[in-house]
Scaffold this active site. Sequence first.
Site, PDB file in Angstrom:
ATOM      1  N   ASP A 160      -3.652   2.336  -4.823  1.00  0.00           N
ATOM      2  CA  ASP A 160      -2.273   2.296  -4.280  1.00  0.00           C
ATOM      3  C   ASP A 160      -1.694   0.989  -4.912  1.00  0.00           C
ATOM      4  O   ASP A 160      -2.303  -0.287  -4.575  1.00  0.00           O
ATOM      5  CB  ASP A 160      -2.291   2.245  -2.714  1.00  0.00           C
ATOM      6  CG  ASP A 160      -2.926   1.848  -2.160  1.00  0.00           C
ATOM      7  OD1 ASP A 160      -4.382   1.626  -2.608  1.00  0.00           O
ATOM      8  OD2 ASP A 160      -2.479   1.213  -0.668  1.00  0.00           O
ATOM      9  N   GLU A 203       2.688  -1.011   4.016  1.00  0.00           N
ATOM     10  CA  GLU A 203       2.222   0.570   4.020  1.00  0.00           C
ATOM     11  C   GLU A 203       3.617   1.044   3.963  1.00  0.00           C
ATOM     12  O   GLU A 203       5.061   1.229   4.813  1.00  0.00           O
ATOM     13  CB  GLU A 203       1.309   1.350   5.182  1.00  0.00           C
ATOM     14  CG  GLU A 203       0.292   0.719   5.697  1.00  0.00           C
ATOM     15  CD  GLU A 203      -1.273   1.692   4.225  1.00  0.00           C
ATOM     16  OE1 GLU A 203      -0.722   2.339   3.874  1.00  0.00           O
ATOM     17  OE2 GLU A 203      -2.117   1.045   4.723  1.00  0.00           O
ATOM     18  N   HIS A 206       0.497  -1.154   0.440  1.00  0.00           N
ATOM     19  CA  HIS A 206      -0.299   0.234  -0.187  1.00  0.00           C
ATOM     20  C   HIS A 206       1.580   0.949   0.300  1.00  0.00           C
ATOM     21  O   HIS A 206       2.098   1.196   0.239  1.00  0.00           O
ATOM     22  CB  HIS A 206      -1.044   0.073   1.166  1.00  0.00           C
ATOM     23  CG  HIS A 206      -1.420  -0.968   1.828  1.00  0.00           C
ATOM     24  ND1 HIS A 206      -2.696  -0.779   1.247  1.00  0.00           N
ATOM     25  CD2 HIS A 206      -1.387  -2.095   2.171  1.00  0.00           C
ATOM     26  CE1 HIS A 206      -3.602  -2.698   1.926  1.00  0.00           C
ATOM     27  NE2 HIS A 206      -2.089  -2.780   2.239  1.00  0.00           N
ATOM     28  N   HIS A 234      -2.564  -3.208  -3.650  1.00  0.00           N
ATOM     29  CA  HIS A 234      -3.943  -2.641  -3.196  1.00  0.00           C
ATOM     30  C   HIS A 234      -4.921  -2.836  -4.163  1.00  0.00           C
ATOM     31  O   HIS A 234      -5.412  -3.896  -4.004  1.00  0.00           O
ATOM     32  CB  HIS A 234      -3.853  -2.058  -2.325  1.00  0.00           C
ATOM     33  CG  HIS A 234      -5.040  -1.673  -1.506  1.00  0.00           C
ATOM     34  ND1 HIS A 234      -5.108  -0.476  -0.654  1.00  0.00           N
ATOM     35  CD2 HIS A 234      -6.158  -2.507  -0.902  1.00  0.00           C
ATOM     36  CE1 HIS A 234      -7.124  -0.478  -0.039  1.00  0.00           C
ATOM     37  NE2 HIS A 234      -7.486  -2.229  -0.109  1.00  0.00           N
TER      38      HIS A 234
HETATM   39 ZN   LIG Z   1      -3.748   0.659   0.919  1.00  0.00          ZN
END
Ligand SMILES: [Zn+2]
Length: 243
Positions: free
Chosen positions: A143, A91, A26, A133
């Site tokens: 993303d 992330e 992400h 994602h």
């Molecule tokens: Zn995401």
Amino acid sequence: MTDKTIDRPSPNFDTRSGPVDMIVLHYTGMKDCAAALDRLCDPTAKVSAHYLIDEDGTLYTLVEESMRAWHAGVACWHGQTNINGCSIGIELVNPGHEFGYRVFPESQMLRLEQLCRDIVQRHDISAARVLGHADVAPMRKQDPGELFDWRRMAAAGLALWPDVGQAGSGALRIGDANQDVVALQTALGSVGYRIAPDGAFGTETEAVVTAFQRHYRPRAVDGVADTETLAMLDGLASLFVDL
Ligand SMILES: [Zn+2]
């Protein structure tokens, strides 16, 4: 690259019911790292990830790998919908398309490669199951997006990158409805995307083509299945046939 690791436990997780066999990448899509960490640790936000990597390479650990973090939301891959249940979510700090999308710095990429190499080895995860994602939620998500270097990840053995295959006949775009669209949808479905092979190139097909382009044809992301996009898809689909 800094090799700093900071523990920043998030309350946003629950238990897994099965093994880990996927990594979902992400971007944070927020103004800065601190804002993203606050949100990922906010019990009212009900979102999280296992890891977050700042642009300088600092690694934050938020949720134990043995637990299910809440990063994918409504998602699907190869017909499987409990993506949080089978995946590890990472992330990457980046403002994203909303706040000033920019290149993922070298220090961040190096730390990501190091982390992914470790995860892939410990859980025996296939390179085909390191995804973005947007791949698992193309109608909702962009993303990590077209600036993320999937080719580099593949060179490190941490993702797939196909050889160019057969181009097929001409470009397909929204509004088209014919057997070529069925073939396109079938090919996208065969590599994992959720898509109905109904022969109508509507908003869903456009979103999936767009997600595919962000991943495999990043120089032009327009939702049109042009000959270059079709050739990359054919190359990717042939990897799945060979598996
Ligand atoms: Zn995401």
